[in-house]
Scaffold this active site. Structure first.
Site, PDB file in Angstrom:
ATOM      1  CG  ASP A 411      63.981  20.180   5.454  1.00  0.00           C
ATOM      2  OD1 ASP A 411      63.071  19.826   4.678  1.00  0.00           O
ATOM      3  OD2 ASP A 411      65.159  19.793   5.339  1.00  0.00           O
ATOM      4  CG  HIS A 412      56.675  20.521   4.762  1.00  0.00           C
ATOM      5  ND1 HIS A 412      56.197  19.591   5.655  1.00  0.00           N
ATOM      6  CD2 HIS A 412      55.598  21.270   4.419  1.00  0.00           C
ATOM      7  CE1 HIS A 412      54.901  19.758   5.830  1.00  0.00           C
ATOM      8  NE2 HIS A 412      54.508  20.782   5.092  1.00  0.00           N
ATOM      9  NE  ARG A 413      64.703  17.873   2.888  1.00  0.00           N
ATOM     10  CZ  ARG A 413      66.016  17.943   2.667  1.00  0.00           C
ATOM     11  NH1 ARG A 413      66.565  17.218   1.703  1.00  0.00           N
ATOM     12  NH2 ARG A 413      66.771  18.723   3.415  1.00  0.00           N
TER      13      ARG A 413
END
Length: 440
Positions: A411-413
């Site tokens: 998850d790039h968040r």
């Protein structure tokens, strides 16, 4: 005189709203005891065996196998005083609590949060969740459906339907006032709404080979919903790494012949699980989760390792609790027990909650790699590919080696490219040379 009690379908997981009756283990006339397994149900997460809350004689099974019913719906009637020995109650009905039943409950966990820059500091908290099922005690009488929440339309007619059915009707644009309920007492059922939403089939040409339709429900339905939610909520990034795992396979062969691992099924997946747990120490971001409501990233100081397992009922992801605290032998034993339970369809809903990171072993199907979808509530998933004999360059010479591909979706968040790459490289290094673990 007889004392008839109805046992309503309990919530055996977090927020369960319905379940399918799979198999009854009793029939009318059977004598049952408290905590005797009487029925197997399938929830959105797993197949679950329900214990009996009363001792007595079964008088009626209210739901047929294959039917899906809402939580709180009576499913069986039991006469708790078949010999008429109970003291008279002068018509009064005394409520009775269900005894503690085997197999219920959800594991509580704690986590620490670190607020985003500029966000107010969060107060850590932990809570334990417990639930008890309260049965309905009644005198002998026909089964009466529970009173739904009324929403009176124009004209004063109040259609009888439970809240989940009302929500379904609203979502499908169905006017409940126009339906005739097929349930007890004229209650509108989920089937009534779905039938009203299905347009009449037009005549079509029959294909020579035909087609087969299978209702989407239970584990398959829950998996589909979770994957869609994850794919369109978390921004996925997937990175790939090909490694020479010959040293790992040589160590595996050596350990299998040692007294410490005798009788243990030591698989390459156990090594991958150990590598993931070790690599998490250096990159805790992959073991964290995004809390959109609180605008926080929640960092976990434990590793509940999910293992994706294919079962006859669909994909399930049971967890190895506190996997980071287990030795290689402990992980091997836990994985063997976990996969056996999953394939037998005995994984409980509680065993699939609160995971922190997951491994999907696509190599067991002979697949090299893929782009796995992150499980909701987590931030990373590792695909562990097939181990194959491949040409590899060693000291300038091309030689046959044991080669494996890894794929990490994150998850790039929560996880930046640097952290994701570092974690994948660490896992690869540990599998390519297990001796690296001594430096961690």
């Amino acid at each position: 005189m007889p004392q008839f009690k109805h046992f309503p379908l309990p919530d055996v997981g977090e927020g369960l709203v319905e379940a399918e009756i799979l198999t009854w283990h009793v029939k009318p006339g059977d004598t049952v005891t408290v905590n005797q397994i009487i029925v197997e149900i399938e929830t959105a997460k797993a197949a679950v065996e329900l214990p009996c809350p009363f001792a007595g004689v079964v008088t009626e099974l209210l739901v047929e196998p294959g039917k899906t019913v809402d939580v709180g719906t009576p499913i069986i009637v039991i006469d708790t005083d078949p010999n008429g020995e109970a003291a008279p109650t002068n018509g009064a009905v005394e409520p009775e609590r269900v005894p503690n039943l085997v197999g219920y409950g959800v594991k509580a966990v704690t986590a620490k949060r670190r607020a985003r820059v500029g966000a107010p500091a969060a107060v850590p908290a932990s809570a334990a969740v417990s639930a008890a099922v309260e049965p309905t005690t009644v005198v002998p009488a026909p089964v009466i459906a529970p009173e739904p929440e009324p929403v009176a339309p124009a004209g004063g007619y109040v259609p009888l339907a439970k809240p989940p059915v009302r929500k379904l009707a609203k979502d499908l644009g169905i006017d409940l006032a126009a339906l005739a309920g097929s349930g007890p007492g004229g209650v509108i059922t989920r089937e009534d709404v779905e039938q009203a939403a299905t347009p009449a089939a037009a005549p079509v040409a029959v294909a020579s080979r035909g087609e087969r339709r299978v209702p989407v429900k239970g584990v398959r339905k829950a998996t589909a919903q979770a994957m869609v939610e994850s794919a369109f909520t978390a921004p996925h990034v997937t990175e790939f790494l090909t490694i020479d795992v010959t040293p790992m396979m040589e160590l595996r062969a050596k350990l299998k012949d040692s007294p410490e691992f005798r009788g243990v099924k030591l698989t390459p997946l156990a090594f991958a699980a150990k590598a993931v747990c070790l690599a998490v120490r250096r990159t805790p971001d992959v073991n964290a989760t995004w809390d959109a409501a609180a605008n926080e990233i929640v960092y976990k100081d434990y590793v509940h390792l999910g293992i994706a397992a294919a079962t006859p009922r669909g994909l399930v992801v049971p967890k190895v609790r506190d996997a980071d605290q287990l030795s290689l032998r402990g992980l091997a034993e836990a994985l063997e027990q976990l996969t056996a339970t999953a394939r037998d369809g005995k994984t409980t809903p509680a065993d699939m909650l609160n995971g922190t990171i997951t491994i999907t072993n696509v190599g067991v199907f002979g697949v090299d790699t893929g782009t796995p979808i992150i499980n909701p509530g987590e931030s990373a998933i590792l695909a562990f590919g097939a181990i194959r004999d491949m040409p590899w360059v060693v000291d300038g010479q091309v030689v046959p080696r044991k080669v494996c591909q890894l794929a990490l979706s994150f998850d790039h968040r929560v996880v930046d490219g640097q952290q994701g790459s570092q974690f994948l490289a660490d896992v690869g290094a540990l599998l390519a040379d297990p001796a690296v673990a001594i430096t961690y």
